[in-house]
Scaffold this active site. Structure first.
Site, PDB file in Angstrom:
ATOM      1  CD  GLU A   1      -3.726   7.126   5.659  1.00 13.44           C
ATOM      2  OE1 GLU A   1      -4.520   6.178   5.753  1.00 13.44           O
ATOM      3  OE2 GLU A   1      -2.778   7.310   6.450  1.00 13.44           O
TER       4      GLU A   1
ATOM      5  CD  GLU B   1      -2.886   0.861   2.483  1.00 13.60           C
ATOM      6  OE1 GLU B   1      -3.536   1.838   2.876  1.00 13.60           O
ATOM      7  OE2 GLU B   1      -3.002  -0.268   2.969  1.00 13.60           O
TER       8      GLU B   1
END
Length: 262
Positions: free
Chosen positions: A129, A125
């Site tokens: 964010e 990943e």
């Protein structure tokens, strides 16, 4: 708790890994369903206080709007929005033009790549964010073979909630570089003995609200009485070695040679 928020990203099980080609999607009047799937009907785990719902992914004025709303679904008090690619993508440049959600504790908006056990793959990943309470920062993070915790909160010289900005991550077999408006935010070089993302992944955008499990990271979620919205103008992927996909791409601006350190 940050690791929990990332590890439990669930998506429908894929029977085959189809690696996608370079593209530029400037969202128009309709969503390309061959390219995108709207997450619906599940939550990523007890760390979320919402369920993915089709109603929380909308095309408005040629932009994708993802929202958190107070529509209860089953045991969850809120609904949230996520869009994911149907194909998986490997080394290259991932780009988005987006406006993060307005200030609100307990939630975040994202742009990231992910693959994991739900795809019969190891958990790799790479993330942007945007935490609801942070005015001028972004978490640039990654997971490799299920090992997480590689989070770095990076200061920005602008408020990503105030307008649209360009974010990119350039991923090669040797290096990952995160960019904001063409400026380097973080760089990670593959190091012998340390896990590094290598598996083709899906592209995701999402907005969601956290539960009490994540209060130390996101703060306690409070619903402001109206939908919380993050907006996305375009998404692009340029396969390693391919020409840039649109004039404003960082691949055009920096050039393939400079981007790849040559």
């Amino acid at each position: 708790m940050r690791v929990l928020a990332l590890v439990l990203c669930i998506a429908p099980l894929s029977s085959a890994l189809a690696e996608g080609n370079s593209f530029f999607d400037k969202f128009g009047a309709t969503l390309d369903r061959k390219r995108w799937y709207i997450s619906k009907g599940w939550s990523n785990g007890s760390h979320q206080s919402c369920v993915w719902a089709v109603d929380n992914v909308r095309l408005v004025d040629n932009r994708i709007e993802l929202s958190v709303t107070d529509v209860r679904r089953g045991e969850y008090a809120y609904s949230c929005g996520e869009l994911q690619s149907n194909d998986f993508f490997g080394y290259g440049t991932y780009e988005v033009r987006m406006k993060a959600a307005p200030a609100n504790p307990g939630m975040l908006a994202t742009f990231f790549t992910y693959t994991g056990p739900s795809h019969n793959q190891p958990h790799d990943e790479i993330d942007f964010e945007f935490i609801g309470t942070r005015e001028k920062s972004v978490d640039a993070s990654y997971h490799a073979k299920g090992n997480g915790g590689r989070v770095q909160s990076v200061p920005l010289d602008f408020d990503p909630r105030a307008g649209f900005n360009d974010f990119a991550v350039h991923w090669t077999p040797e290096r990952m570089t995160w960019y904001a408006n063409g400026k380097v935010l973080r760089e990670v070089t593959k190091t012998e003995g340390e896990e590094y993302p290598t598996t083709p992944s899906k592209i995701y955008i999402s907005i969601w609200s956290g539960s009490a499990q994540l209060d130390d990271w996101l703060g306690p979620f409070t619903y402001p009485g109206k939908p919380i919205v993050a907006s996305y103008e375009h998404i692009a992927f340029t396969k390693l070695g391919d020409d840039c996909q649109f004039p404003g791409s960082i691949v055009c601006k920096l050039g393939k040679e400079k981007l790849n350190g040559k």
